[in-house]
Design a protein around this motif. Structure first.
Motif, short mmCIF file in Angstrom:
data_model
loop_
_atom_site.label_atom_id
_atom_site.label_comp_id
_atom_site.label_asym_id
_atom_site.label_seq_id
_atom_site.Cartn_x
_atom_site.Cartn_y
_atom_site.Cartn_z
N GLY A 324 15.29 32.08 -15.17
CA GLY A 324 14.02 31.61 -14.63
C GLY A 324 12.92 31.84 -15.65
O GLY A 324 12.57 32.97 -15.95
N ALA A 325 12.38 30.73 -16.23
CA ALA A 325 11.40 30.84 -17.31
C ALA A 325 9.98 30.60 -16.83
O ALA A 325 9.13 30.15 -17.59
CB ALA A 325 11.76 29.85 -18.42
N GLY A 326 9.73 30.91 -15.55
CA GLY A 326 8.37 30.80 -15.04
C GLY A 326 7.49 31.90 -15.59
O GLY A 326 7.86 32.61 -16.53
N MET A 327 6.32 32.08 -14.97
CA MET A 327 5.36 33.05 -15.48
C MET A 327 5.96 34.47 -15.53
O MET A 327 5.81 35.19 -16.51
CB MET A 327 4.11 33.05 -14.60
CG MET A 327 2.97 33.92 -15.13
SD MET A 327 2.24 33.28 -16.65
CE MET A 327 1.32 31.88 -16.02
N MET A 328 6.68 34.86 -14.47
CA MET A 328 7.25 36.21 -14.44
C MET A 328 8.40 36.33 -15.44
O MET A 328 8.47 37.31 -16.19
CB MET A 328 7.72 36.56 -13.03
CG MET A 328 8.25 37.98 -12.92
SD MET A 328 8.74 38.42 -11.23
CE MET A 328 7.16 38.49 -10.41
N GLY A 329 9.27 35.36 -15.46
CA GLY A 329 10.40 35.41 -16.38
C GLY A 329 9.95 35.43 -17.83
O GLY A 329 10.48 36.18 -18.65
N ALA A 330 8.93 34.61 -18.14
CA ALA A 330 8.41 34.58 -19.50
C ALA A 330 7.76 35.91 -19.85
O ALA A 330 7.88 36.40 -20.99
CB ALA A 330 7.40 33.44 -19.65
N GLY A 331 7.08 36.52 -18.89
CA GLY A 331 6.46 37.83 -19.11
C GLY A 331 7.50 38.89 -19.41
O GLY A 331 7.32 39.74 -20.29
N ILE A 332 8.63 38.85 -18.67
CA ILE A 332 9.72 39.80 -18.91
C ILE A 332 10.31 39.57 -20.31
O ILE A 332 10.60 40.52 -21.03
CB ILE A 332 10.80 39.66 -17.82
CG1 ILE A 332 10.23 40.10 -16.46
CG2 ILE A 332 12.04 40.48 -18.17
CD1 ILE A 332 11.12 39.78 -15.28
N ALA A 333 10.47 38.30 -20.68
CA ALA A 333 11.01 37.98 -22.00
C ALA A 333 10.10 38.53 -23.10
O ALA A 333 10.57 39.06 -24.11
CB ALA A 333 11.16 36.47 -22.14
N TYR A 334 8.80 38.43 -22.89
CA TYR A 334 7.82 38.93 -23.87
C TYR A 334 7.94 40.44 -24.04
O TYR A 334 7.99 40.95 -25.16
CB TYR A 334 6.42 38.56 -23.38
CG TYR A 334 5.28 39.29 -24.04
CD1 TYR A 334 4.93 39.05 -25.37
CD2 TYR A 334 4.52 40.22 -23.32
CE1 TYR A 334 3.88 39.72 -25.97
CE2 TYR A 334 3.46 40.90 -23.91
CZ TYR A 334 3.14 40.65 -25.22
OH TYR A 334 2.10 41.32 -25.80
N VAL A 335 8.02 41.16 -22.93
CA VAL A 335 8.13 42.62 -22.99
C VAL A 335 9.46 43.04 -23.64
O VAL A 335 9.52 43.98 -24.43
CB VAL A 335 8.01 43.23 -21.57
CG1 VAL A 335 8.29 44.72 -21.59
CG2 VAL A 335 6.62 42.98 -21.02
N GLN A 336 10.53 42.32 -23.32
CA GLN A 336 11.83 42.62 -23.93
C GLN A 336 11.79 42.40 -25.44
O GLN A 336 12.34 43.20 -26.21
CB GLN A 336 12.92 41.75 -23.30
CG GLN A 336 13.29 42.18 -21.91
CD GLN A 336 14.44 41.37 -21.31
OE1 GLN A 336 14.84 41.65 -20.21
NE2 GLN A 336 14.95 40.39 -22.02
N ALA A 337 11.14 41.31 -25.86
CA ALA A 337 11.04 41.02 -27.29
C ALA A 337 10.32 42.16 -28.01
O ALA A 337 10.75 42.62 -29.07
CB ALA A 337 10.31 39.69 -27.52
N LEU A 338 9.22 42.64 -27.40
CA LEU A 338 8.47 43.74 -28.01
C LEU A 338 9.33 45.00 -28.11
O LEU A 338 9.12 45.84 -28.99
CB LEU A 338 7.21 44.04 -27.20
CG LEU A 338 6.07 43.01 -27.28
CD1 LEU A 338 4.91 43.45 -26.38
CD2 LEU A 338 5.58 42.84 -28.71
N ALA A 339 10.27 45.16 -27.17
CA ALA A 339 11.14 46.34 -27.17
C ALA A 339 12.34 46.17 -28.10
O ALA A 339 13.20 47.05 -28.17
CB ALA A 339 11.63 46.61 -25.74
N GLY A 340 12.39 45.04 -28.81
CA GLY A 340 13.47 44.81 -29.77
C GLY A 340 14.74 44.30 -29.15
O GLY A 340 15.83 44.42 -29.72
N ILE A 341 14.64 43.69 -27.96
CA ILE A 341 15.83 43.16 -27.26
C ILE A 341 15.88 41.63 -27.42
O ILE A 341 14.93 40.93 -27.07
CB ILE A 341 15.78 43.53 -25.76
CG1 ILE A 341 15.77 45.05 -25.59
CG2 ILE A 341 16.95 42.90 -25.01
CD1 ILE A 341 15.53 45.52 -24.17
N GLU A 342 16.98 41.15 -27.94
CA GLU A 342 17.17 39.69 -28.04
C GLU A 342 17.24 39.11 -26.63
O GLU A 342 17.95 39.64 -25.76
CB GLU A 342 18.46 39.37 -28.80
CG GLU A 342 18.67 37.88 -29.00
CD GLU A 342 20.00 37.57 -29.68
OE1 GLU A 342 20.37 36.38 -29.71
OE2 GLU A 342 20.66 38.52 -30.16
N THR A 343 16.50 38.04 -26.38
CA THR A 343 16.38 37.51 -25.03
C THR A 343 16.76 36.04 -24.95
O THR A 343 16.31 35.22 -25.76
CB THR A 343 14.94 37.69 -24.51
OG1 THR A 343 14.63 39.08 -24.47
CG2 THR A 343 14.78 37.12 -23.11
#
Length: 390
Positions: A324-343
């Motif tokens: 789900g790439a909506g606002m919440m999903g995209a926000g989670i993806a952003y935080v994961q990227a900052l944490a060094g997790i490939e998303t």
């Protein structure tokens, strides 16, 4: 001393390095609070010391504030005895007051974040230099755990920047970046990374004054106090604003304003005692105790894996799918990227998935524009997010 290292140079300037052993970040533990008076006594009585610069030996920051577990335990162990509780709460306030009245120029070389009691430590210095690093935050965030500054912050910040600015910063728990802190009048100088100690020493060598502004007879509170035509407006409007924000449910915001209102009318020594009384009163409330437990102590335990089932090893995922790439999903993806997790960001159509990644890109661009990311880091983080339907 366990937590402070003292090196006196040929000019008689003592470099005091704050470094709590066994911890990644400096905090004001009971051990530190016990040693600060010893440190002040050494500065005052050692004739070889002409001035002092306080800095951190940690790469992670200057000081993250008081150890709330230690603090609450020390105050509440008095079993309801208000004098014992006051004495426990006064330790830090009294030590900082002794530092700024030691008779020798004290400068703080802030080479990392300074929050809560950490910033209050630096406010007790006569001069503050901070390094130009956007990772550094300066602030008094105690209100977020049901408290307010209890190490002189309500009185020193108010006398530095005025009632309105100080109340806004403390009631919101606002943090400042280095240049914003200088613009607000919280620090005196911003220098390049690695140069804070030399700049602080230079201030002392050039005749740095060993008296705080509020200890001079000519001092006037910026913007006026409670009986000033302009100053009284801050309390009239501020009281209504705090009630609107807290609905009367948070004793900390009410006691914060009381401490500022009463403290602004008396000399600093009396003002600090007023602050300590209101701080202890706040710390003893069930609201503050519940917030400290839930938002600080319990959170620390959870972050360390307290609820992980026995026998299950710690997991460090390096690739995670968000469905789900909506606002919440995209926000989670952003935080994961900052944490060094490939998303892998998945949605039903490529268009929807791409829209989600575009939101990640927008958030990363903001960090890039603020200097919080290099172009290389920005490219790597954005590249770690894949938008797809598969």
């Amino acid at each position: 001393m366990e937590n402070f290292k003292i090196d006196v140079d040929a000019d008689g300037i003592a470099l005091i390095t704050f470094d709590v052993p066994g911890r990644s970040m400096n905090t004001l533990t009971s051990s530190v609070m016990k040693e600060i008076p010893e440190l002040v006594e050494r500065i005052k009585t050692d004739d070889a010391i002409k001035g002092a610069v306080i800095t951190s030996g940690k790469a992670s920051g200057f000081c993250a504030g008081a150890d709330l577990g230690d603090m609450a335990g020390g105050v509440l162990s008095g079993g309801g005895d208000l004098q014992k509780a006051f004495d426990a709460g006064w330790k830090l306030n009294g030590a900082f007051r002794a530092l700024e009245t030691s008779g020798k120029p004290i400068a703080a070389a802030i080479n990392g974040l300074a929050l809560g009691g950490g910033l209050e430590f630096t406010l007790a210095a006569h001069y503050r230099v901070v390094e130009n690093d956007n990772k550094i935050q300066l602030g008094l965030p105690e209100i977020k755990v049901g408290l307010f500054p209890g190490g002189g912050g309500t009185q020193r910040l108010t006398r530095l920047v005025g009632v309105q600015n100080a109340m806004m910063a403390m009631s919101e728990g606002k943090s400042f970046r280095p240049n914003d802190a200088k613009g607000a009048g919280i620090v005196h100088e911003v220098v390049e990374k690695g140069q804070s100690v030399e700049a602080a020493k230079a201030w002392i060598k050039n005749g740095g004054k060993a008296v705080q502004p509020w200890d001079e007879k000519s001092f006037k509170l910026p913007g006026g106090g409670p009986y000033h035509p302009a100053g009284i407006q801050n309390f009239m409007v501020g009281n209504a604003m705090l009630r609107k924000q807290s609905y009367g449910n948070y004793p900390a915001v009410v006691n914060l304003m009381k401490a500022v209102y009463e403290g602004a009318q008396v000399p600093m020594d009396a003002a600090l005692r007023i602050e300590t009384r209101y701080f202890i009163k706040t710390l003893m409330t069930p609201q503050a105790q519940a917030m400290i437990r839930s938002l600080f102590l319990s959170k620390q335990e959870l972050d360390k894996g307290a609820v992980r089932p026995a026998g299950v090893p710690k997991s460090d995922p390096n690739k995670v799918t968000v469905i789900g790439a909506g606002m919440m999903g995209a926000g989670i993806a952003y935080v994961q990227a900052l944490a060094g997790i490939e998303t892998i960001l998945i949605d039903q159509t490529q268009e929807a998935a791409d829209k989600g990644k575009a939101h990640v890109e927008e958030l990363l661009k903001k960090r890039l524009s603020r200097g919080q990311l290099t172009q290389e880091k920005y490219d790597a983080l954005l590249g770690s997010v894949t938008a797809t339907t598969d």
